[in-house]
Design a protein around this motif. Structure first.
Motif, PDB file in Angstrom:
ATOM      1  N   GLY A  36       1.185 -12.243  -4.054  1.00 58.69           N
ATOM      2  CA  GLY A  36      -0.240 -11.986  -4.106  1.00 58.69           C
ATOM      3  C   GLY A  36      -0.733 -11.272  -4.306  1.00 58.69           C
ATOM      4  N   GLU A  37       0.019 -10.018  -4.020  1.00 57.74           N
ATOM      5  CA  GLU A  37      -1.050  -9.141  -4.736  1.00 57.74           C
ATOM      6  C   GLU A  37      -1.220  -9.184  -6.655  1.00 57.74           C
ATOM      7  OE1 GLU A  37      -2.378  -5.747  -3.475  1.00 57.74           O
ATOM      8  OE2 GLU A  37      -1.696  -7.023  -1.178  1.00 57.74           O
ATOM      9  N   ALA A  38      -0.813  -9.533  -6.625  1.00 60.68           N
ATOM     10  CA  ALA A  38      -0.431 -10.165  -8.189  1.00 60.68           C
ATOM     11  C   ALA A  38      -1.102 -11.075  -8.057  1.00 60.68           C
ATOM     12  CB  ALA A  38       1.074 -10.025  -8.647  1.00 60.68           C
ATOM     13  N   LEU A  39      -1.073 -11.763  -7.058  1.00 57.80           N
ATOM     14  CA  LEU A  39      -2.628 -12.578  -7.782  1.00 57.80           C
ATOM     15  C   LEU A  39      -3.637 -12.249  -7.336  1.00 57.80           C
ATOM     16  CD1 LEU A  39      -0.246 -15.708  -7.078  1.00 57.80           C
ATOM     17  CD2 LEU A  39      -1.289 -15.546  -9.107  1.00 57.80           C
ATOM     18  N   GLY A  40      -3.830 -11.786  -6.941  1.00 60.04           N
ATOM     19  CA  GLY A  40      -4.934 -11.126  -6.674  1.00 60.04           C
ATOM     20  C   GLY A  40      -5.659 -10.408  -5.238  1.00 60.04           C
ATOM     21  N   ALA A  41      -4.623 -11.465  -4.176  1.00 62.19           N
ATOM     22  CA  ALA A  41      -4.384 -11.858  -3.182  1.00 62.19           C
ATOM     23  C   ALA A  41      -4.277 -10.401  -1.970  1.00 62.19           C
ATOM     24  CB  ALA A  41      -3.978 -13.401  -2.640  1.00 62.19           C
ATOM     25  N   HIS A  42      -5.434  -9.294  -1.356  1.00 61.66           N
ATOM     26  CA  HIS A  42      -4.279  -8.506  -0.443  1.00 61.66           C
ATOM     27  C   HIS A  42      -4.067  -9.009   0.685  1.00 61.66           C
ATOM     28  CE1 HIS A  42      -6.312  -5.741  -3.773  1.00 61.66           C
ATOM     29  NE2 HIS A  42      -7.122  -6.274  -3.553  1.00 61.66           N
ATOM     30  N   PHE A  43      -2.840  -8.234   0.372  1.00 61.23           N
ATOM     31  CA  PHE A  43      -2.208  -8.665   2.380  1.00 61.23           C
ATOM     32  C   PHE A  43      -3.134  -8.141   2.941  1.00 61.23           C
ATOM     33  CE2 PHE A  43      -1.208  -3.466   1.832  1.00 61.23           C
ATOM     34  CZ  PHE A  43      -0.936  -3.606   3.380  1.00 61.23           C
ATOM     35  N   ASP A  44      -2.643  -7.999   4.439  1.00 55.87           N
ATOM     36  CA  ASP A  44      -3.120  -8.248   5.946  1.00 55.87           C
ATOM     37  C   ASP A  44      -1.835  -7.580   6.845  1.00 55.87           C
ATOM     38  OD1 ASP A  44      -6.087  -8.963   5.219  1.00 55.87           O
ATOM     39  OD2 ASP A  44      -5.233 -11.041   5.121  1.00 55.87           O
ATOM     40  N   HIS A  45      -2.853  -6.554   7.497  1.00 55.06           N
ATOM     41  CA  HIS A  45      -1.809  -6.840   8.656  1.00 55.06           C
ATOM     42  C   HIS A  45      -1.738  -8.435   9.971  1.00 55.06           C
ATOM     43  CE1 HIS A  45      -1.870  -2.651   7.363  1.00 55.06           C
ATOM     44  NE2 HIS A  45      -2.822  -2.483   8.018  1.00 55.06           N
ATOM     45  N   SER A  46      -0.397  -8.443  10.240  1.00 56.36           N
ATOM     46  CA  SER A  46       0.190  -9.301  10.732  1.00 56.36           C
ATOM     47  C   SER A  46      -0.896  -9.139  12.426  1.00 56.36           C
ATOM     48  CB  SER A  46       1.556  -9.779  10.762  1.00 56.36           C
ATOM     49  OG  SER A  46       1.489 -10.859  12.201  1.00 56.36           O
ATOM     50  N   PRO A  47      -0.769 -10.151  12.793  1.00 54.21           N
ATOM     51  CA  PRO A  47      -1.385 -10.560  14.296  1.00 54.21           C
ATOM     52  C   PRO A  47      -0.553  -9.654  15.803  1.00 54.21           C
ATOM     53  CG  PRO A  47      -2.294 -11.958  13.882  1.00 54.21           C
ATOM     54  CD  PRO A  47      -1.506 -11.817  12.979  1.00 54.21           C
ATOM     55  N   ASN A  48       0.314  -9.919  15.482  1.00 51.15           N
ATOM     56  CA  ASN A  48       1.743  -9.601  16.536  1.00 51.15           C
ATOM     57  C   ASN A  48       3.456  -8.502  15.087  1.00 51.15           C
ATOM     58  OD1 ASN A  48       1.414 -10.137  19.059  1.00 51.15           O
ATOM     59  ND2 ASN A  48       0.617 -12.092  17.293  1.00 51.15           N
TER      60      ASN A  48
ATOM     61  N   ALA B 143       0.674  -0.766  -0.333  1.00 49.65           N
ATOM     62  CA  ALA B 143       0.490   0.300  -0.203  1.00 49.65           C
ATOM     63  C   ALA B 143       0.370   1.453   0.111  1.00 49.65           C
ATOM     64  CB  ALA B 143      -0.801  -0.064   0.773  1.00 49.65           C
ATOM     65  N   THR B 144       2.197   0.821   0.000  1.00 51.85           N
ATOM     66  CA  THR B 144       3.067   2.136   0.361  1.00 51.85           C
ATOM     67  C   THR B 144       2.673   2.789  -1.658  1.00 51.85           C
ATOM     68  OG1 THR B 144       4.634   1.401   1.924  1.00 51.85           O
ATOM     69  CG2 THR B 144       5.655   2.868   0.469  1.00 51.85           C
ATOM     70  N   THR B 145       2.525   4.244  -0.599  1.00 52.23           N
ATOM     71  CA  THR B 145       2.113   5.028  -2.502  1.00 52.23           C
ATOM     72  C   THR B 145       3.846   5.694  -3.386  1.00 52.23           C
ATOM     73  OG1 THR B 145       2.181   6.997  -1.381  1.00 52.23           O
ATOM     74  CG2 THR B 145       0.600   5.712  -1.263  1.00 52.23           C
ATOM     75  N   LEU B 146       4.034   5.843  -4.177  1.00 53.32           N
ATOM     76  CA  LEU B 146       5.168   6.707  -4.703  1.00 53.32           C
ATOM     77  C   LEU B 146       5.310   7.781  -3.274  1.00 53.32           C
ATOM     78  CD1 LEU B 146       4.435   6.763  -8.736  1.00 53.32           C
ATOM     79  CD2 LEU B 146       6.395   5.471  -6.900  1.00 53.32           C
ATOM     80  N   LYS B 147       4.512   8.810  -3.868  1.00 48.67           N
ATOM     81  CA  LYS B 147       4.650   9.948  -2.245  1.00 48.67           C
ATOM     82  C   LYS B 147       5.393   9.570  -1.018  1.00 48.67           C
ATOM     83  CE  LYS B 147       2.471  14.216  -0.017  1.00 48.67           C
ATOM     84  NZ  LYS B 147       1.463  14.364   0.074  1.00 48.67           N
ATOM     85  N   GLU B 148       5.072   8.425  -0.693  1.00 46.28           N
ATOM     86  CA  GLU B 148       6.024   7.715   0.746  1.00 46.28           C
ATOM     87  C   GLU B 148       7.227   7.446   0.491  1.00 46.28           C
ATOM     88  OE1 GLU B 148       1.968   6.333   3.211  1.00 46.28           O
ATOM     89  OE2 GLU B 148       2.484   5.578   1.055  1.00 46.28           O
ATOM     90  N   CYS B 149       7.625   6.922  -0.862  1.00 49.41           N
ATOM     91  CA  CYS B 149       8.831   6.178  -1.385  1.00 49.41           C
ATOM     92  C   CYS B 149       8.810   5.763  -3.107  1.00 49.41           C
ATOM     93  CB  CYS B 149       9.011   4.813  -0.920  1.00 49.41           C
ATOM     94  SG  CYS B 149      10.475   4.159  -0.953  1.00 49.41           S
ATOM     95  N   SER B 150       9.591   7.290  -2.606  1.00 50.15           N
ATOM     96  CA  SER B 150      10.020   7.566  -4.831  1.00 50.15           C
ATOM     97  C   SER B 150      10.179   6.588  -5.689  1.00 50.15           C
ATOM     98  CB  SER B 150      10.397   8.421  -5.035  1.00 50.15           C
ATOM     99  OG  SER B 150      11.696   8.386  -4.365  1.00 50.15           O
ATOM    100  N   TYR B 151      10.707   5.573  -4.976  1.00 52.45           N
ATOM    101  CA  TYR B 151      11.332   4.720  -6.286  1.00 52.45           C
ATOM    102  C   TYR B 151      10.535   2.767  -5.779  1.00 52.45           C
ATOM    103  CZ  TYR B 151      13.911   3.228  -1.519  1.00 52.45           C
ATOM    104  OH  TYR B 151      14.526   3.449  -0.122  1.00 52.45           O
TER     105      TYR B 151
END
Length: 233
Positions: free
Chosen positions: A97-109, A58-66
């Motif tokens: 996962g994203e390339a295969l259509g599966a969105h990442f999740d936050h880990s419980p820890n 979910a990191t944007t180009l504004k947050e990380c230009s490369y």
């Protein structure tokens, strides 16, 4: 064997994977995004290894230009469509996962350190991971975890994270854990993550820099070498 490393940061190094590739006399190429390298126009390799980084899908180009997540996803899709072998580590697993259509999740820890993972029933049946011990030590340095497709299988879990090793297809695996860690690679992570270690020190699955330095990474590296031998055969 032609192997291509996609690197998001200099300190998220291929480490033991690169050692394996050198020992196997592979033709090794790199895309170093942090140096401004463009994605290859052609997938002129047999094996794509996508390394980790402090970014998330979910990191944007504004947050990380490369870090252009959409361009990277497009590149990974092309490699998958062309039948390449793929291994994603940490962020790399999430991007597969994203390339295969599966969105990442936050880990419980959040996990930083060396902690055991345990094979699931699917893991015990996996033709590669199933040859591993039922429980073994691996490195960790993450706060997220890869998404799951309808056909993916969770092969290993930890107490802190339910998705440590995921098989997306017979030749496509995602490792949220870090079996590639070496003392040198860990030192690079520590050097570039002082604030992260300090701010998370009171969480249950966070080791200190001294603890991270104290581990012997040989056994997990040997398991990784076995995995790489089998997936590339």
């Amino acid at each position: 064997m032609k192997i291509h490393f996609l690197m998001h940061e200099s300190f998220e190094a291929p480490a033991a994977i690169e050692i394996w590739a050198q020992k196997k006399d592979c033709d090794i190429t790199y895309t170093r995004l942090y140096e401004g390298d463009p994605f290859p126009n052609e997938c002129n390799f047999d094996f794509l290894v996508i390394m980790g980084g402090p970014q998330s899908p979910a990191t944007t180009l504004k947050e990380c230009s490369y870090f252009d997540a959409q361009k990277e996803i497009t590149f990974i899709k092309k490699a998958i469509e062309q039948g390449k072998i793929l291994l994603g580590v940490c962020l790399g697993a999430q991007m597969i996962g994203e390339a295969l259509g599966a969105h990442f999740d936050h880990s419980p820890n959040r996990e930083i350190g060396v902690f055991p993972v345990t094979l699931t029933e699917d893991g015990k049946q996996d033709p590669i991971i199933g040859t591993f011990p039922k429980k073994f030590m691996v490195g960790h340095w993450h706060g997220d975890m890869p998404g799951l497709t309808a056909n993916s299988k969770i092969l290993a879990t930890s107490q802190g994270c339910p998705r440590q090793i995921v098989r997306y297809a017979p030749k496509i695996y995602g490792f949220q854990c870090h079996m590639e860690f070496t003392p040198e690679a860990v030192e690079g992570m520590i050097k570039n993550s002082t604030q992260e270690l300090e701010s998370n020190k009171d969480l249950p699955y966070i080791e200190t820099a001294e603890q991270l330095r104290s581990h012997d990474y040989t056994e997990m590296n040997n398991l990784l070498f076995s995995f790489l031998d089998k997936i590339s055969s």
